[in-house]
Enzyme design. Sequence first.
Site, PDB file in Angstrom:
ATOM      1  CG  HIS A  63      20.657  52.237  99.012  1.00 58.88           C
ATOM      2  ND1 HIS A  63      19.931  53.019  98.152  1.00 58.88           N
ATOM      3  CD2 HIS A  63      21.891  52.792  99.053  1.00 58.88           C
ATOM      4  CE1 HIS A  63      20.690  54.004  97.708  1.00 58.88           C
ATOM      5  NE2 HIS A  63      21.891  53.892  98.222  1.00 58.88           N
ATOM      6  CG  ASP A 177      23.143  56.620  95.363  1.00 58.57           C
ATOM      7  OD1 ASP A 177      23.110  55.603  96.066  1.00 58.57           O
ATOM      8  OD2 ASP A 177      23.037  57.772  95.838  1.00 58.57           O
ATOM      9  CD  GLU A 209      21.844  55.554 101.490  1.00 58.21           C
ATOM     10  OE1 GLU A 209      22.907  56.030 101.902  1.00 58.21           O
ATOM     11  OE2 GLU A 209      21.198  56.095 100.549  1.00 58.21           O
ATOM     12  CD  GLU A 210      19.677  57.805  98.169  1.00 60.76           C
ATOM     13  OE1 GLU A 210      20.037  58.773  98.856  1.00 60.76           O
ATOM     14  OE2 GLU A 210      20.391  57.263  97.312  1.00 60.76           O
ATOM     15  CG  HIS A 320      21.656  62.108  95.463  1.00 60.04           C
ATOM     16  ND1 HIS A 320      21.088  62.313  96.703  1.00 60.04           N
ATOM     17  CD2 HIS A 320      22.172  60.856  95.498  1.00 60.04           C
ATOM     18  CE1 HIS A 320      21.261  61.237  97.444  1.00 60.04           C
ATOM     19  NE2 HIS A 320      21.927  60.338  96.739  1.00 60.04           N
TER      20      HIS A 320
HETATM   21 ZN   LIG Z   1      23.391  55.367  97.892  1.00 58.85          ZN
END
Ligand SMILES: [Zn+2]
Length: 351
Positions: A63, A177, A209-210, A320
């Site tokens: 992503h 990420d 995606e998040e 995150h």
């Molecule tokens: Zn991810």
Amino acid sequence: MKPVEILRKLSDAFGVSGFEDEVRLKVREMIEPYVDEIRVDALGNLIATRRGASDKVLMLDAHTDEVGFIVKWIDDRGYLRFAPIGGWDERVVPGHRVEIDTRNAGRRHGVIGVAPPHILTPEERKAPIKMDNMFVDVGATSRKEAADMGIRIGDPFTIHYPFTELYNGYVTGKAFDDRAGCAVLIETAKRLAEETPPVTVVFAFVFGEEVGLRGARTASYQIEPDLALAIEGTIGADMPGVPEDRQPVRLGQGPAISVADRSIIVSRKLLESLETCADEAAIPYQYKLPTYGGTDAGAIHLSRGGILSGVVSVPCRFIHSPISTLRLNDLENTVRLVTGFVRSLPGSILS
Ligand SMILES: [Zn+2]
């Protein structure tokens, strides 16, 4: 371009969910020489196809989005109020510099300010600050000045730290990420460039995606793969104060193969073919401990009549949060595993 330089470009690019144009542009530049066809769909998935010796299709997913924030109000003194995009831990948000992506005025900067400790009561000092009470100071003194800067309600922003090499293949930057996963896909395409892969490989750089696996859902429907792997940057928690059984993955121990998370239970058949690829090439690997987190594979495996799907991840610490770290040898071993897996197909799993 070396993998570290691919990761640097992607990490430094802006890409809060739904505002992923800059990442997509960089992905496109870097993968274009190694694929036969590229298209971008209506919602922003970049789908790059490398035709193989058979018409079986493997989808490799990463992503392009990162967690961030969106301006929800500009007050009459020029402070911005904001809402999260994706999952944040409120405790780590205050006290950082941010980069705001405006519609027509380029990038603007600001600070997520906090009141100085001197004026707080003992109770206030102990309590985490709620996001509803946080604000961004952009240097404007009125709503009009914020507007003059080109800042509007709905503008996205992110906490921005530039990519930096720390020591001995250990690097830090924002949005690993899932820019780590995007880097794995680009490097995999590059390593397959001089050969005809045994199956058609579709590299899907998906949006959103998040905020709920949005791009993976629409991409997998179009691609209709026979098999899929989501490539992630996942929860490295080998750090002081965390017991071993709560460390989903650890840095330096190779790619993490998911057995089960909150979004998918991976078939043993697929697990075994990944393990065999790793064993045959002497690639170190680890299991991501069940059942932390969820990935695009959760949406992909439920597409159409169901698609055999798995997850391979690059271990990243502090995801995150405003900044993350990873080890380049984990990135390299993830590329080796994914490339080896492509070469092993159709194998028993697709025949
Ligand atoms: Zn991810």
